[in-house]
Design a protein around this motif. Structure first.
Motif, PDB file in Angstrom:
ATOM      1  N   ASP A 197       0.849  -1.202   0.000  1.00 24.32           N
ATOM      2  CA  ASP A 197       0.000   0.000   0.000  1.00 24.32           C
ATOM      3  C   ASP A 197       0.883   1.249   0.000  1.00 24.32           C
ATOM      4  OD1 ASP A 197      -1.814   1.993   0.343  1.00 24.32           O
ATOM      5  OD2 ASP A 197      -2.693   1.227   2.183  1.00 24.32           O
ATOM      6  N   ASN A 198       0.804   2.021  -1.057  1.00 26.06           N
ATOM      7  CA  ASN A 198       1.586   3.256  -1.138  1.00 26.06           C
ATOM      8  C   ASN A 198       0.662   4.452  -1.323  1.00 26.06           C
ATOM      9  OD1 ASN A 198       3.972   4.673  -1.019  1.00 26.06           O
ATOM     10  ND2 ASN A 198       4.507   4.393  -3.159  1.00 26.06           N
ATOM     11  N   SER A 199      -0.392   4.464  -0.526  1.00 28.13           N
ATOM     12  CA  SER A 199      -1.423   5.503  -0.652  1.00 28.13           C
ATOM     13  C   SER A 199      -1.117   6.746   0.170  1.00 28.13           C
ATOM     14  CB  SER A 199      -2.785   4.928  -0.225  1.00 28.13           C
ATOM     15  OG  SER A 199      -2.737   4.487   1.122  1.00 28.13           O
ATOM     16  N   GLY A 200       0.053   6.787   0.828  1.00 30.63           N
ATOM     17  CA  GLY A 200       0.435   7.964   1.598  1.00 30.63           C
ATOM     18  C   GLY A 200       0.206   7.835   3.078  1.00 30.63           C
ATOM     19  N   ARG A 201      -0.386   6.732   3.520  1.00 32.54           N
ATOM     20  CA  ARG A 201      -0.658   6.553   4.946  1.00 32.54           C
ATOM     21  C   ARG A 201       0.614   6.210   5.709  1.00 32.54           C
ATOM     22  NH1 ARG A 201      -2.298   2.366   8.368  1.00 32.54           N
ATOM     23  NH2 ARG A 201      -2.059   0.878   6.664  1.00 32.54           N
ATOM     24  N   LEU A 202       1.413   5.269   5.187  1.00 28.05           N
ATOM     25  CA  LEU A 202       2.670   4.860   5.802  1.00 28.05           C
ATOM     26  C   LEU A 202       3.779   4.874   4.764  1.00 28.05           C
ATOM     27  CD1 LEU A 202       1.541   1.789   7.963  1.00 28.05           C
ATOM     28  CD2 LEU A 202       2.168   4.047   8.804  1.00 28.05           C
ATOM     29  N   HIS A 203       4.971   5.246   5.185  1.00 27.45           N
ATOM     30  CA  HIS A 203       6.103   5.265   4.264  1.00 27.45           C
ATOM     31  C   HIS A 203       6.381   3.841   3.780  1.00 27.45           C
ATOM     32  CE1 HIS A 203      10.078   5.921   2.602  1.00 27.45           C
ATOM     33  NE2 HIS A 203       9.863   7.224   2.702  1.00 27.45           N
ATOM     34  N   PRO A 204       6.613   3.648   2.472  1.00 27.21           N
ATOM     35  CA  PRO A 204       6.822   2.296   1.937  1.00 27.21           C
ATOM     36  C   PRO A 204       8.001   1.557   2.569  1.00 27.21           C
ATOM     37  CG  PRO A 204       7.385   3.979   0.303  1.00 27.21           C
ATOM     38  CD  PRO A 204       6.663   4.667   1.396  1.00 27.21           C
ATOM     39  N   VAL A 205       9.097   2.263   2.866  1.00 27.83           N
ATOM     40  CA  VAL A 205      10.254   1.598   3.489  1.00 27.83           C
ATOM     41  C   VAL A 205       9.893   1.112   4.884  1.00 27.83           C
ATOM     42  CG1 VAL A 205      12.626   1.900   4.291  1.00 27.83           C
ATOM     43  CG2 VAL A 205      11.917   2.894   2.113  1.00 27.83           C
ATOM     44  N   PHE A 206       9.078   1.896   5.588  1.00 29.85           N
ATOM     45  CA  PHE A 206       8.598   1.472   6.905  1.00 29.85           C
ATOM     46  C   PHE A 206       7.820   0.165   6.786  1.00 29.85           C
ATOM     47  CE2 PHE A 206       5.017   1.338   9.876  1.00 29.85           C
ATOM     48  CZ  PHE A 206       5.669   1.414  11.094  1.00 29.85           C
ATOM     49  N   GLN A 207       6.977   0.068   5.763  1.00 32.11           N
ATOM     50  CA  GLN A 207       6.183  -1.145   5.572  1.00 32.11           C
ATOM     51  C   GLN A 207       7.073  -2.341   5.217  1.00 32.11           C
ATOM     52  OE1 GLN A 207       2.308  -0.581   3.452  1.00 32.11           O
ATOM     53  NE2 GLN A 207       3.113   1.459   3.043  1.00 32.11           N
ATOM     54  N   ASN A 240      14.067  15.933  17.887  1.00 32.74           N
ATOM     55  CA  ASN A 240      13.027  16.132  16.883  1.00 32.74           C
ATOM     56  C   ASN A 240      11.675  15.788  17.487  1.00 32.74           C
ATOM     57  OD1 ASN A 240      11.464  16.319  14.590  1.00 32.74           O
ATOM     58  ND2 ASN A 240      12.955  15.285  13.285  1.00 32.74           N
ATOM     59  N   PHE A 241      10.768  16.776  17.530  1.00 30.30           N
ATOM     60  CA  PHE A 241       9.472  16.538  18.158  1.00 30.30           C
ATOM     61  C   PHE A 241       8.523  15.824  17.207  1.00 30.30           C
ATOM     62  CE2 PHE A 241       9.269  20.551  15.924  1.00 30.30           C
ATOM     63  CZ  PHE A 241       8.030  20.520  15.309  1.00 30.30           C
ATOM     64  N   TYR A 242       8.918  15.683  15.943  1.00 29.15           N
ATOM     65  CA  TYR A 242       8.021  15.071  14.955  1.00 29.15           C
ATOM     66  C   TYR A 242       8.759  13.966  14.226  1.00 29.15           C
ATOM     67  CZ  TYR A 242       5.166  14.550  10.752  1.00 29.15           C
ATOM     68  OH  TYR A 242       4.406  14.050   9.723  1.00 29.15           O
ATOM     69  N   TYR A 243       8.408  12.702  14.510  1.00 26.14           N
ATOM     70  CA  TYR A 243       9.028  11.576  13.828  1.00 26.14           C
ATOM     71  C   TYR A 243       7.956  10.694  13.190  1.00 26.14           C
ATOM     72  CZ  TYR A 243      14.024  11.604  14.402  1.00 26.14           C
ATOM     73  OH  TYR A 243      15.353  11.901  14.265  1.00 26.14           O
ATOM     74  N   PRO A 244       7.673  10.895  11.902  1.00 25.27           N
ATOM     75  CA  PRO A 244       6.672  10.045  11.258  1.00 25.27           C
ATOM     76  C   PRO A 244       7.181   8.615  11.157  1.00 25.27           C
ATOM     77  CG  PRO A 244       7.833  11.356   9.633  1.00 25.27           C
ATOM     78  CD  PRO A 244       8.321  11.809  10.982  1.00 25.27           C
ATOM     79  N   ASN A 245       6.319   7.656  11.457  1.00 22.61           N
ATOM     80  CA  ASN A 245       6.680   6.235  11.346  1.00 22.61           C
ATOM     81  C   ASN A 245       7.970   5.925  12.102  1.00 22.61           C
ATOM     82  OD1 ASN A 245       4.535   6.245   9.528  1.00 22.61           O
ATOM     83  ND2 ASN A 245       5.874   6.625   7.805  1.00 22.61           N
ATOM     84  N   ASN A 246       8.051   6.387  13.333  1.00 28.46           N
ATOM     85  CA  ASN A 246       9.289   6.233  14.091  1.00 28.46           C
ATOM     86  C   ASN A 246       9.517   4.782  14.500  1.00 28.46           C
ATOM     87  OD1 ASN A 246      11.604   6.949  15.338  1.00 28.46           O
ATOM     88  ND2 ASN A 246      10.664   8.033  17.039  1.00 28.46           N
ATOM     89  N   PHE A 247      10.753   4.467  14.861  1.00 27.17           N
ATOM     90  CA  PHE A 247      11.094   3.128  15.303  1.00 27.17           C
ATOM     91  C   PHE A 247      10.408   2.833  16.637  1.00 27.17           C
ATOM     92  CE2 PHE A 247      13.966   3.607  11.989  1.00 27.17           C
ATOM     93  CZ  PHE A 247      14.718   2.478  11.783  1.00 27.17           C
ATOM     94  N   MET A 248      10.035   1.583  16.831  1.00 29.59           N
ATOM     95  CA  MET A 248       9.381   1.180  18.080  1.00 29.59           C
ATOM     96  C   MET A 248      10.374   0.563  19.065  1.00 29.59           C
ATOM     97  SD  MET A 248       6.420   2.212  17.580  1.00 29.59           S
ATOM     98  CE  MET A 248       5.309   2.686  16.258  1.00 29.59           C
ATOM     99  N   ASP A 249      11.625   0.395  18.678  1.00 25.25           N
ATOM    100  CA  ASP A 249      12.611  -0.217  19.568  1.00 25.25           C
ATOM    101  C   ASP A 249      13.647   0.827  19.984  1.00 25.25           C
ATOM    102  OD1 ASP A 249      14.927  -0.275  17.605  1.00 25.25           O
ATOM    103  OD2 ASP A 249      13.430  -1.399  16.490  1.00 25.25           O
ATOM    104  N   GLU A 250      14.559   0.418  20.878  1.00 26.93           N
ATOM    105  CA  GLU A 250      15.522   1.351  21.430  1.00 26.93           C
ATOM    106  C   GLU A 250      16.651   1.684  20.465  1.00 26.93           C
ATOM    107  OE1 GLU A 250      16.938  -2.761  22.059  1.00 26.93           O
ATOM    108  OE2 GLU A 250      15.036  -1.712  22.315  1.00 26.93           O
ATOM    109  N   ARG A 251      16.759   0.941  19.363  1.00 26.92           N
ATOM    110  CA  ARG A 251      17.898   1.142  18.461  1.00 26.92           C
ATOM    111  C   ARG A 251      17.686   2.360  17.550  1.00 26.92           C
ATOM    112  NH1 ARG A 251      19.842  -1.595  13.634  1.00 26.92           N
ATOM    113  NH2 ARG A 251      22.106  -1.719  13.695  1.00 26.92           N
ATOM    114  N   HIS A 252      16.467   2.657  17.208  1.00 23.85           N
ATOM    115  CA  HIS A 252      16.067   3.854  16.464  1.00 23.85           C
ATOM    116  C   HIS A 252      16.517   3.870  15.001  1.00 23.85           C
ATOM    117  CE1 HIS A 252      14.513   5.585  20.075  1.00 23.85           C
ATOM    118  NE2 HIS A 252      15.683   5.556  20.673  1.00 23.85           N
TER     119      HIS A 252
END
Length: 465
Positions: free
Chosen positions: A269-279, A375-387
């Motif tokens: 899905d590349n409809s703009g909801r989530l970054h493709p690399v994140f998916q 950075n106060f704004y991180y779209p699709n940020n990492f969920m683990d401590e490694r970032h």
């Protein structure tokens, strides 16, 4: 980005929707303040307003040269600028340069890193100056006391009687006056020095955080540059990016190093909801046994075939997924044979293996830049401590090694999905805004109807009594 990625995206979006000419129009400032949250960025807001009013934004637009001319122009402005907002000034000007396609976010980071020394706060005072003030204070302390003592002991002083002797009352007053002066002479300079030390160390700590981030950006830039001449095909077990998919499948089926074959269909899905690399890095691809209707990367939903097999990388058992689009292999994914835990078991060995072959990796979040905790704004940020992921960028493609899987993707495929994502994200955000407004209107309508109903009920109640 860096910490100002949202500003860069906002200005780029305005230019994309209205054309470059909007940057020199008076309404640009109104559009920008409507779209970008300047509420907690007062320095940035004041700097941007100054850049517009002084004609510096128009100056960036009017430059006809490449990014070197941008660098030179901004450098001259920064050198001539005497205020304390120099970093904000550069950020504003680079947001324009990025929006018109003259520079990139990496150019901004490199420029900031090169001029870091001139940006280090000096208005509070540096340690050398403080040390010198301490020396002056200590060396002059005795002279202060000597002057006090001399003035008190002078025979002509009113504190002495006619015989040149001090009275008991005068001796007491001299004692307390001397003590008070000593407290003032010692305590006040020490308080000033202590405050300046605290303020200076605080500013240096904040600046150090920025410097560490900019250092990572600079290292990423240098590592990408060092790999510019690497034009070999990126491959896994002789399956290369960009190769013919059917040929690759026949090779894997006929090779004893591959087993447990399975061919399915996938949707991205590349409809703009989530970054493709994140998916791709977080198992957000839909894989099924049924083929669905649709085209290739020209549509919002990217579809194709995927061949899944188990093999060995060095001595590490892996699951290899080879994806197809338009008959080619645009990307591949390496996972653990039994899920994330079996992959994580060999994570350290895989990281060492890739570092040994390709050298030091870049460190990147999904927005393409290093992790910045400020950075106060991180779209699709990492969920683990490694970032961050370890990334190797080449002219032909990219290898991205994360805690969940390894992604191989060709440059053509990445360019395609990223540009598509940029387009669809704007449409997606518009739909979300429209959806939110409709919900607000619906709520207001409900509240209005409820208010009218209560008034009528009240009127009916009055008639009934």
């Amino acid at each position: 980005m860096c910490r100002y990625k949202e500003l860069f995206n906002t200005v780029s979006r305005i230019v994309k929707e209205n054309g470059i000419g909007i940057l020199t129009e008076p309404r640009f400032w109104g559009i920008l303040t409507d779209l970008y949250p300047f509420a907690h960025e007062s320095k940035l807001k004041d700097s941007y307003k100054a850049c517009i009013s002084k004609g510096w934004v128009a100056g960036i637009v009017s430059l006809s040269g490449d990014k070197d001319s941008i660098f030179e122009y901004i450098s001259r402005l920064v050198e001539a600028y005497q205020g304390s907002y120099r970093k904000e000034l550069m950020t504003c000007l680079f947001s324009v340069a990025i929006a018109i396609g003259k520079c990139t976010e990496m150019d901004y980071a490199v420029f900031i890193n090169r001029t870091a020394s001139s940006l280090n706060p000096t208005h509070i005072g540096n340690s050398d100056a403080l040390d010198k003030s301490k020396v002056r204070f200590v060396s002059n302390q005795n002279s202060y006391m000597q002057q006090l003592s001399t003035s008190y002991q002078s025979p002509n002083s009113k504190l002495y009687n006619q015989n040149g002797k001090q009275s008991k009352g005068n001796q007491s007053m001299i004692f307390w006056l001397t003590g008070l002066v000593m407290v003032c002479v010692i305590a006040i300079p020490l308080a000033i020095i202590t405050f300046n030390k605290y303020a200076s160390s605080k500013s240096q700590t904040e600046w150090q955080s920025d410097s560490e981030y900019e250092k990572k950006v600079s290292e990423n830039y240098e590592r990408v540059k060092n790999r510019e001449n690497y034009d070999s095909e990126l491959s896994v077990k002789n399956i290369g990016l960009g190769s013919d998919y059917n040929t690759a499948v026949r090779y894997m089926k006929s090779n004893e190093n591959f087993k447990d074959f399975d061919e399915r269909y996938y949707e991205l899905d590349n409809s703009g909801r989530l970054h493709p690399v994140f998916q791709l890095m977080n198992d957000r691809i839909r894989i099924s046994t049924k083929k669905t209707a649709g085209g290739s990367t020209k549509d919002e939903i990217i579809r194709g075939r995927v061949f899944i097999t188990n093999t060995v990388l060095d001595t590490i058992p892996i699951k290899l997924k080879v994806f197809e689009s338009d008959g080619k292999v645009p990307f591949m994914i390496i996972e653990g044979t039994e899920g994330i835990f079996s992959y994580y078991k060999y994570f350290g060995a895989l990281l060492e293996l890739y570092h040994e072959k390709y050298g030091m990796a870049e460190v990147r979040t999904y927005d393409g830049m290093p992790y910045n905790p400020e950075n106060f704004y991180y779209p699709n940020n990492f969920m683990d401590e490694r970032h961050e992921d370890d990334v190797w960028t080449f002219s032909t493609g990219m290898i991205r090694l994360g805690l969940n899987r390894i992604l191989y993707a060709s440059t053509d495929f990445l360019d395609s999905i990223n540009s598509q994502y940029d387009r669809t994200k704007i449409e997606y955000e518009k739909k979300e805004i429209l959806k939110q407004r409709l919900q607000e209107q619906k709520l207001l309508q409900t509240l209005r109807e409820d208010s009218i109903r209560r008034v009528k009920n009240h009127e009916n109640a009055i008639k009934d009594i």
